[in-house]
Design an enzyme around this catalytic site. Structure first.
Site, short mmCIF file in Angstrom:
data_model
loop_
_atom_site.label_atom_id
_atom_site.label_comp_id
_atom_site.label_asym_id
_atom_site.label_seq_id
_atom_site.Cartn_x
_atom_site.Cartn_y
_atom_site.Cartn_z
N HIS A 91 0.85 -1.19 0.00
CA HIS A 91 0.00 0.00 0.00
C HIS A 91 0.89 1.23 0.00
O HIS A 91 1.82 1.33 0.79
CB HIS A 91 -0.90 0.03 1.24
CG HIS A 91 -1.74 1.28 1.29
ND1 HIS A 91 -2.93 1.41 0.59
CD2 HIS A 91 -1.53 2.47 1.89
CE1 HIS A 91 -3.41 2.62 0.78
NE2 HIS A 91 -2.59 3.29 1.57
N ASP A 170 -15.42 2.42 7.17
CA ASP A 170 -14.37 3.35 6.72
C ASP A 170 -14.85 4.18 5.54
O ASP A 170 -14.52 5.37 5.45
CB ASP A 170 -13.09 2.59 6.35
CG ASP A 170 -12.07 3.56 5.79
OD1 ASP A 170 -11.63 4.43 6.56
OD2 ASP A 170 -11.74 3.49 4.60
N ARG A 177 -14.73 12.62 6.81
CA ARG A 177 -13.47 13.30 7.17
C ARG A 177 -13.00 14.22 6.05
O ARG A 177 -12.46 15.30 6.29
CB ARG A 177 -12.39 12.25 7.47
CG ARG A 177 -12.61 11.53 8.79
CD ARG A 177 -11.73 10.30 8.90
NE ARG A 177 -10.34 10.60 8.68
CZ ARG A 177 -9.48 9.77 8.07
NH1 ARG A 177 -9.85 8.59 7.64
NH2 ARG A 177 -8.22 10.13 7.91
N SER A 192 -7.92 3.73 9.07
CA SER A 192 -8.62 3.68 7.79
C SER A 192 -7.88 2.78 6.81
O SER A 192 -8.45 1.87 6.21
CB SER A 192 -8.73 5.12 7.25
OG SER A 192 -9.09 5.13 5.90
N LYS A 196 -8.80 -1.68 5.90
CA LYS A 196 -9.02 -2.24 4.56
C LYS A 196 -7.97 -3.30 4.23
O LYS A 196 -8.28 -4.35 3.67
CB LYS A 196 -8.99 -1.13 3.51
CG LYS A 196 -10.25 -0.24 3.60
CD LYS A 196 -10.15 0.99 2.73
CE LYS A 196 -9.24 2.04 3.31
NZ LYS A 196 -9.38 3.39 2.83
N1 URA Z 1 -6.16 6.75 2.58
C1 URA Z 1 -7.11 6.06 3.25
O1 URA Z 1 -7.54 5.02 2.81
N2 URA Z 1 -7.55 6.57 4.41
C2 URA Z 1 -7.10 7.71 4.95
O2 URA Z 1 -7.53 8.10 6.00
C3 URA Z 1 -6.12 8.41 4.24
C4 URA Z 1 -5.66 7.91 3.05
#
Ligand code: URA
Length: 433
Positions: A91, A170, A177, A192, A196
């Site tokens: 990621h 999320d 957010r 967050s 995932k």
């Molecule tokens: N990417 C995400 O998936 N979540 C965040 O809070 C910031 C970047």
């Protein structure tokens, strides 16, 4: 009581007050908060207040773990235990010209791991992997779980959209957010991303946390703290996790924009491409292979064409036509160097905003991106340039966009001076294990 006559064990306002007053939330409070928000019992304005209290007052490590677990439990978990290869994922927190997923996923698969790469679309100045892949004629981002498993089994790598069932709490919270100034809170970012990634179910995870003006965390110390928090969350959940802190003060590679980045990724997969893209791809591949306990040299798989073979198989398995030409933009405009000397700096954020204004990115989720739009850099910091030589070329489908893009470049212009004035971060800044 709600309309379903369910008795709620907590009141949102008490939880907001507790965080406002710097108290530690309990596990039952956190589980209820995430569940009640997903069910619509906690209103958006209450969650926004709580997110702001978390941004201002932080969370303890235990609270972050519980918050992440509750978000994972809001949806489904994927299961790759039927695969014979070890699974490993990457990621990136995102940056300008960051196309690394494209060569990396097939490369690591060519070395013997399975790479389930669930990706997103771009918003703002950083591009999204799915937008880039959609430059390929016929390529499909949306796959069923069964299709994803089949491709992983037979090809080894898949790049596709995360389904709506993965950490739905999320999705709702991130959208909130985004519009309430509460994205930049380390506990919320870490939970967050990791909710995932943990729900995705790979055995190993390498995080590429970017820092510099074009990154989400411009301060390297904040990037380190975010990386440390995420590495701890992953390992705590049984996913072997490491992180690299890498440079995003200068765009990665020479191409910024969807089809342009696909072309550059193909060059890397054929053993060429810009040196920074190749180096970061190989470094991240080594990290992923170490977690997967596979002792193979990824550089060899780029140079002998095996990674490119996996790429072609992966594209074809998702309906993509490997032989179709990539889209190109209708108009181009080249910007020349004003002076002679050495390029001393090039602001990644300015280049990202310019590419976005040319049509490569979107301002709202519903917007279409222009696949051929973007910027090709001809020079990078450290290279010599003569006055009048091309510095970069802009591409767009709407000529009026050149002026807006140029304004972004003019706000933080490329600087030209002498070699000892070069101002650039090292590509790999730190490793967090
Ligand atoms: N990417 C995400 O998936 N979540 C965040 O809070 C910031 C970047």
């Amino acid at each position: 009581m709600t309309s379903s006559n369910r008795v709620e064990p907590f009141a949102a306002v008490d939880i907001i007050r507790a965080k406002r007053d710097k108290k530690t939330l309990t596990e039952p409070q956190i589980n209820w908060t995430i569940d009640a928000y997903t069910r619509g019992v906690i209103a958006d304005e209450q969650m926004a207040a709580l997110a702001m209290a978390i941004l201002l007052n932080g969370m303890e490590a235990r609270e972050i773990i519980q918050w992440t677990t509750a978000m994972i439990n809001s949806g489904e978990r994927m299961d790759f235990s039927d695969l014979t290869q070890p699974t490993v994922d990457k990621h990136s927190t995102g940056g300008v010209g960051d196309k690394i997923t494209l060569p990396l996923a097939p490369l690591v698969a060519a070395c013997g791991a399975a790479v389930p790469q669930l990706s997103g679309r771009g918003l703002g100045h950083t591009g999204g992997t799915l937008d880039k892949m959609e430059s390929i004629k016929g390529w499909r981002a949306d796959l069923t779980n069964e299709e994803m498993h089949e491709i992983l089994k037979h090809v080894g790598a898949v790049i596709c959209a995360a389904g709506p069932g993965l950490a739905p709490a999320d999705k709702k919270l991130y959208a909130l957010r985004d519009v309430t100034g509460t994205v930049e809170a380390i506990p919320l970012i870490a939970s967050s991303i990791m909710s995932k990634k943990i729900a995705e179910g790979a055995g190993g995870l390498v995080l590429d946390v970017k820092t510099g003006n074009g990154a989400f965390m411009s301060d390297p110390n904040m990037a380190r703290e975010l990386a440390r928090t995420m590495v701890n969350l992953g390992n705590d959940a049984g996913v072997k996790t490491t992180a690299l802190i890498t440079a995003m003060d200068v765009p990665l590679g020479l191409a910024v924009g969807n089809a342009l980045e696909v072309q550059e990724s193909i060059e890397v997969l054929q053993g060429g491409g810009p040196s920074d893209v190749r180096e970061l791809t190989i470094t991240l591949a080594r990290e992923m292979l170490e977690l997967a306990e596979i002792d193979v040299d990824p550089a060899e798989k780029l140079d002998n064409g095996q990674a490119f073979d996996v790429w072609k198989a992966m594209v074809a398995a998702q309906g993509g036509d490997n032989d179709a030409p990539l889209p190109t933009a209708k108009f181009e405009h080249t910007v020349a160097a004003a002076d002679s000397g050495t390029i001393t700096s090039m602001n990644a954020l300015a280049v990202g905003i310019a590419a976005w204004r040319l049509g490569a990115g979107r301002a709202r989720k519903e917007d279409q991106v222009s696949l051929g739009a973007g910027i090709m850099l001809h020079k990078k910091p450290g290279e010599k340039v003569e006055a009048g030589e091309p510095l970069l070329t802009m591409y767009t489908d709407e000529e009026a966009r050149f002026e807006l893009a140029q304004q972004a470049l003019d706000e933080s212009p490329v600087t030209i001076g002498s070699e000892n004035e070069i101002n650039r971060l090292p590509l790999i800044i730190d490793r967090i294990v």
